[in-house]
Write a protein that holds these residues in place. Structure first.
Motif, PDB file in Angstrom:
ATOM      1  N   ARG A  15       0.597  -1.245  -0.316  1.00 41.15           N
ATOM      2  CA  ARG A  15      -0.034  -0.198  -0.019  1.00 41.15           C
ATOM      3  C   ARG A  15       1.000   1.198  -0.422  1.00 41.15           C
ATOM      4  O   ARG A  15       1.517   1.223   1.035  1.00 41.15           O
ATOM      5  N   GLY A  63      -4.019   8.967   0.014  1.00 39.60           N
ATOM      6  CA  GLY A  63      -4.216   7.664  -0.500  1.00 39.60           C
ATOM      7  C   GLY A  63      -3.618   6.652   0.955  1.00 39.60           C
ATOM      8  O   GLY A  63      -3.442   6.945   1.911  1.00 39.60           O
ATOM      9  N   ARG A  64      -4.193   5.992   0.480  1.00 42.58           N
ATOM     10  CA  ARG A  64      -3.744   4.841  -0.008  1.00 42.58           C
ATOM     11  C   ARG A  64      -3.843   3.747  -1.296  1.00 42.58           C
ATOM     12  O   ARG A  64      -4.852   3.908  -1.713  1.00 42.58           O
ATOM     13  N   PHE A  65      -2.721   4.070  -1.979  1.00 41.21           N
ATOM     14  CA  PHE A  65      -1.952   3.566  -3.140  1.00 41.21           C
ATOM     15  C   PHE A  65      -1.983   1.801  -3.279  1.00 41.21           C
ATOM     16  O   PHE A  65      -1.223   1.894  -2.857  1.00 41.21           O
ATOM     17  N   THR A  66      -2.462   1.726  -4.733  1.00 42.82           N
ATOM     18  CA  THR A  66      -1.939  -0.385  -4.585  1.00 42.82           C
ATOM     19  C   THR A  66      -1.376   0.076  -6.754  1.00 42.82           C
ATOM     20  O   THR A  66      -1.713   1.591  -7.653  1.00 42.82           O
ATOM     21  N   VAL A  96      -6.592   8.659 -10.650  1.00 43.00           N
ATOM     22  CA  VAL A  96      -5.046   7.899 -10.965  1.00 43.00           C
ATOM     23  C   VAL A  96      -3.817   8.384 -10.640  1.00 43.00           C
ATOM     24  O   VAL A  96      -4.435   9.457 -10.378  1.00 43.00           O
ATOM     25  N   LEU A 108      -0.959   4.146 -10.219  1.00 49.77           N
ATOM     26  CA  LEU A 108      -1.242   4.040  -9.187  1.00 49.77           C
ATOM     27  C   LEU A 108      -2.922   4.218  -8.671  1.00 49.77           C
ATOM     28  O   LEU A 108      -3.749   5.195  -9.316  1.00 49.77           O
ATOM     29  N   VAL A 109      -4.097   3.081  -8.492  1.00 51.60           N
ATOM     30  CA  VAL A 109      -5.150   3.423  -7.906  1.00 51.60           C
ATOM     31  C   VAL A 109      -5.572   3.194  -6.986  1.00 51.60           C
ATOM     32  O   VAL A 109      -4.569   2.827  -6.302  1.00 51.60           O
ATOM     33  N   PRO A 110      -6.495   4.339  -6.378  1.00 47.26           N
ATOM     34  CA  PRO A 110      -7.214   3.565  -4.847  1.00 47.26           C
ATOM     35  C   PRO A 110      -6.895   2.599  -4.222  1.00 47.26           C
ATOM     36  O   PRO A 110      -7.827   1.841  -5.613  1.00 47.26           O
ATOM     37  N   THR A 111      -6.221   2.416  -3.269  1.00 46.70           N
ATOM     38  CA  THR A 111      -6.209   1.193  -3.122  1.00 46.70           C
ATOM     39  C   THR A 111      -8.107   0.518  -2.900  1.00 46.70           C
ATOM     40  O   THR A 111      -8.235  -0.958  -3.404  1.00 46.70           O
TER      41      THR A 111
END
Length: 135
Positions: A15, A63-66, A96, A108-111
């Protein structure tokens, strides 16, 4: 040269956050404790992308991005890779944050929307697989 229409994307488990630091800031040690990290420095700011667990609470962050990486290497002459991958996400209102490295593009997308993004790409004919493990 046009990009192929279908891609393989690697999904990373960590994350990530996007942290904002002042212009000219040194790369903090906590940024490098991530398997995926990037530093983008301009005259106005320094941005760090790294594992959320590493960033001190007092640092401005979002964020928390994936992270998803397009399987590369991608030829520098290719056009439309990101546009093709981002279009179905935009249609689903998935925000993104993108990065590019020498070899590939990162999305990167929001988790909380990572599974939705993965489904968008699969419907488009792309393949999403777990990121390779490097020792």
């Amino acid at each position: 040269m046009s990009a192929p229409t279908n891609h393989t994307l690697h999904r990373y488990p960590e994350r990530l956050v996007v942290a904002g630091l002042p212009a000219g800031a040194e790369v903090p040690a906590w940024a490098e404790s991530s398997s995926v990290f990037a530093v983008i420095a301009t005259a106005e700011e320094t941005t760090v992308v790294c594992a959320g667990r590493s960033v001190p609470k007092k640092v401005r962050q979002h964020g928390r991005f994936t992270a998803f990486a397009v399987k590369g290497p991608l030829d520098f002459a290719l056009t439309g890779v990101l546009a093709g991958l981002l279009e179905p996400l935009a249609a689903e209102d998935i925000s993104v944050f993108t990065l590019s490295t020498y070899s590939t593009d990162w999305i990167l997308v929001p988790t909380e929307r990572a599974d939705d993004a993965e489904e968008c790409w699969r419907r488009r004919g792309d393949t999403v697989v777990p990121a390779p493990v490097h020792s």
